[in-house]
Scaffold this active site. Structure first.
Site, PDB file in Angstrom:
ATOM      1  N   ASP A   1       0.840  -1.197   0.000  1.00 49.14           N
ATOM      2  CA  ASP A   1       0.000   0.000   0.000  1.00 49.14           C
ATOM      3  C   ASP A   1       0.872   1.242   0.000  1.00 49.14           C
ATOM      4  O   ASP A   1       1.422   1.633   1.035  1.00 49.14           O
ATOM      5  CB  ASP A   1      -0.917  -0.005   1.223  1.00 49.14           C
ATOM      6  CG  ASP A   1      -1.847   1.198   1.254  1.00 49.14           C
ATOM      7  OD1 ASP A   1      -2.013   1.845   0.203  1.00 49.14           O
ATOM      8  OD2 ASP A   1      -2.408   1.480   2.329  1.00 49.14           O
TER       9      ASP A   1
ATOM     10  N   GLU B   1      -8.095   2.421   1.149  1.00 51.35           N
ATOM     11  CA  GLU B   1      -8.478   1.503   0.072  1.00 51.35           C
ATOM     12  C   GLU B   1      -8.940   0.152   0.573  1.00 51.35           C
ATOM     13  O   GLU B   1      -9.666  -0.565  -0.112  1.00 51.35           O
ATOM     14  CB  GLU B   1      -7.297   1.327  -0.893  1.00 51.35           C
ATOM     15  CG  GLU B   1      -6.263   0.278  -0.505  1.00 51.35           C
ATOM     16  CD  GLU B   1      -5.547   0.578   0.808  1.00 51.35           C
ATOM     17  OE1 GLU B   1      -5.115  -0.376   1.468  1.00 51.35           O
ATOM     18  OE2 GLU B   1      -5.409   1.759   1.173  1.00 51.35           O
TER      19      GLU B   1
ATOM     20  N   ARG C   1     -11.044  -0.814   2.878  1.00 54.85           N
ATOM     21  CA  ARG C   1     -12.498  -0.965   3.028  1.00 54.85           C
ATOM     22  C   ARG C   1     -13.186  -1.050   1.668  1.00 54.85           C
ATOM     23  O   ARG C   1     -14.269  -1.620   1.560  1.00 54.85           O
ATOM     24  CB  ARG C   1     -13.056   0.169   3.882  1.00 54.85           C
ATOM     25  CG  ARG C   1     -12.987   1.534   3.294  1.00 54.85           C
ATOM     26  CD  ARG C   1     -13.044   2.644   4.344  1.00 54.85           C
ATOM     27  NE  ARG C   1     -11.826   2.670   5.133  1.00 54.85           N
ATOM     28  CZ  ARG C   1     -11.635   3.472   6.192  1.00 54.85           C
ATOM     29  NH1 ARG C   1     -12.595   4.309   6.570  1.00 54.85           N
ATOM     30  NH2 ARG C   1     -10.501   3.459   6.853  1.00 54.85           N
TER      31      ARG C   1
ATOM     32  N   LYS D   1       1.620   7.827   0.967  1.00 55.57           N
ATOM     33  CA  LYS D   1       2.098   7.810   2.344  1.00 55.57           C
ATOM     34  C   LYS D   1       3.498   8.417   2.420  1.00 55.57           C
ATOM     35  O   LYS D   1       4.287   8.316   1.475  1.00 55.57           O
ATOM     36  CB  LYS D   1       2.189   6.365   2.854  1.00 55.57           C
ATOM     37  CG  LYS D   1       0.881   5.619   2.995  1.00 55.57           C
ATOM     38  CD  LYS D   1       1.164   4.183   3.432  1.00 55.57           C
ATOM     39  CE  LYS D   1      -0.103   3.342   3.553  1.00 55.57           C
ATOM     40  NZ  LYS D   1      -0.887   3.708   4.731  1.00 55.57           N
TER      41      LYS D   1
END
Length: 464
Positions: free
Chosen positions: A234, A315, A317, A241
């Site tokens: 991710d 992302e 969920r 991030k």
């Protein structure tokens, strides 16, 4: 590596568990010379102390392990003797006598887990000492728990260059072959044709195509469906991030790793017998490319609910939502999601205690109690109804990342619950999946959370 006990008939050294109320706590089997040795070594029975006893020829006569004060019943450590297991000399060991409050099964499981080491990229070894399984414990059940934990840890510890969606699928197929699951995988553009648009949207920018992995086993009995978040890496997507937050994102498929370990554990302990067991894993990489989904996009889910994307880093969920909607269409008796979903859960409860959400009070109590019995603590959090409006942005049915930062784990759970409609009962586990520093029985790195709690609770929650 494979966890193992020493053979029951192996020549073994005695191991005594000692409280800190010496000298009365020393075992009667110790002669005057051994007692003098214990005193000379400064052994007092404090927690984690270890004293190996020599025999007359310079070999090993046995060992003492300190387990702390008598008032500390049970011992404070979740796996009280796992640290000693890693420090004991190579050989077979048996425990002679059990002080009050020390659980033989917990001791044996902690010892098995201390054998784990992640050695894929450099040589690594866990504890070499082996325990003779204590009398009265279900050794095969404990071995199944440890094997499942090793599987989960290996998957989480493997970096994304070797654990992308392709590799996660290969692992699921291997599990299916070994344990009699059927497999169906929907990949790439076929996700849109199968009406799984959120999984496709999140994963379409990745180098490996997004997919939904669907495992099934059993054709009669109650239906248990497990859904695990399989975000193999991710970046945060276009809401990228910072480097410090991206460092551990190989573990963002910890939910998938956990449900695969749990599925294996259910089969190997025979808990899956008489169940219709289904495992769904949306496997994606949340990457950055020209076709990445964007902040402000409004996506339509399989269920028909529209979702405003206010942060591409929320992302997990999204991919879970489509898999859950698909699962709920078959009205399973239980739908359970496992996901490394929110930092808010870690702020609230830290890395060791994952929260879970369940509207059924009796089932939630059974899960919490089973977590304590099986040395896998979890803590119930509320589906707090007044916060529902926080996930409703007005421009779409749902908001994937409500502003303000309040109650982040709860609002994520509420978001997911919208897609569980149709299932008999639903529980969501917001796990961390990572051990930030070494602890007895738990090396630094990937760790399984919630699986043993669910294994222990299953007879109770299926009966309700």
């Amino acid at each position: 590596m494979t966890p193992e006990f020493a053979p029951a008939d192996a020549a073994s050294y005695p191991l005594w568990l000692v409280r800190d109320d010496l000298p009365d706590a020393l075992p009667d089997a110790l002669d005057a010379a051994a007692r003098a040795w214990v005193k000379a070594c400064g052994f007092t029975g404090k927690s984690d102390q270890l004293c190996v006893l020599p025999d007359a020829s310079g070999g090993i006569a046995g060992a003492l392990v300190g387990i702390g004060p008598r008032r500390d019943t049970p011992p404070r450590s979740r796996f009280a003797l796992a640290k000693a297991a890693a420090a004991l000399p190579v050989g077979a060991w048996r425990i002679d006598g059990w002080p009050e409050g020390v659980d033989p099964a917990e001791t044996a499981l902690g010892w098995l887990l201390s054998q784990y080491a992640f050695g894929r990229y450099r040589k690594a070894e866990g504890a070499k000492a082996r325990l003779v399984a204590p009398k009265g414990v279900d050794a095969e059940r404990l071995l199944a728990m440890a094997r499942a934990e090793f599987l989960t840890r290996n998957l989480i510890n493997t970096p994304a260059n070797d654990m992308g969606p392709d590799d996660l699928e290969a692992t699921a197929r291997d599990l299916a072959t070994r344990h009699g699951f059927s497999v169906e995988v929907t990949t790439g553009q076929a996700l849109l044709e199968a009406n799984l648009p959120l999984i496709h949207a999140v994963g379409r920018a990745g180098a490996q195509a997004p997919r939904l992995i669907d495992l099934r086993r059993g054709d009669s009995g109650p239906t248990l469906t497990l859904v695990g978040k399989g975000v193999c890496f991710d970046t945060g997507g276009l809401d990228i991030k910072p480097p410090s937050s991206m460092a551990l994102m190989k573990k963002d498929m910890g939910g998938a790793a956990t449900v695969l370990g749990l599925a294996q554990m259910l089969v190997e302990t025979d808990a899956a017998d008489g169940l219709r067991l289904r495992v769904l894993i949306p496997a994606v990489e949340n990457a950055i490319a020209g076709d990445a989904f964007r902040p402000g996009d409004i996506l339509t889910s399989r269920k028909g609910l529209t979702v405003e994307v206010n942060n591409t880093d929320a992302e997990g969920r999204l991919v879970l939502a489509d898999a859950m909607a698909l699962a709920a269409e078959e009205t399973p008796d239980w739908l359970i999601t496992m996901a490394t979903l929110t930092g808010a859960a870690r702020v609230a409860l830290g890395p060791d205690l994952p929260p879970f959400y369940c509207d059924d009070d009796a089932a939630a109590a059974a899960i919490m109690h089973a977590g304590q019995r099986n040395w896998d603590p979890v803590w119930r959090m509320p589906f707090w109804q007044p916060y529902e409006e926080m996930i409703e942005p007005g421009i779409a049915d749902l908001d994937n990342a409500p502003s303000g930062g309040m109650a982040g784990s709860i609002t994520a759970a509420l978001f997911l619950r919208r897609f569980a409609e149709g299932a008999g009962r639903y529980a969501h586990f917001d796990i961390y999946g990572w051990q930030p520093k070494p602890a007895p029985g738990r090396t630094k790195g990937g760790v399984q959370q919630g699986a043993r709690a669910l294994l222990g609770a299953l007879p109770d929650i299926l009966a309700k």
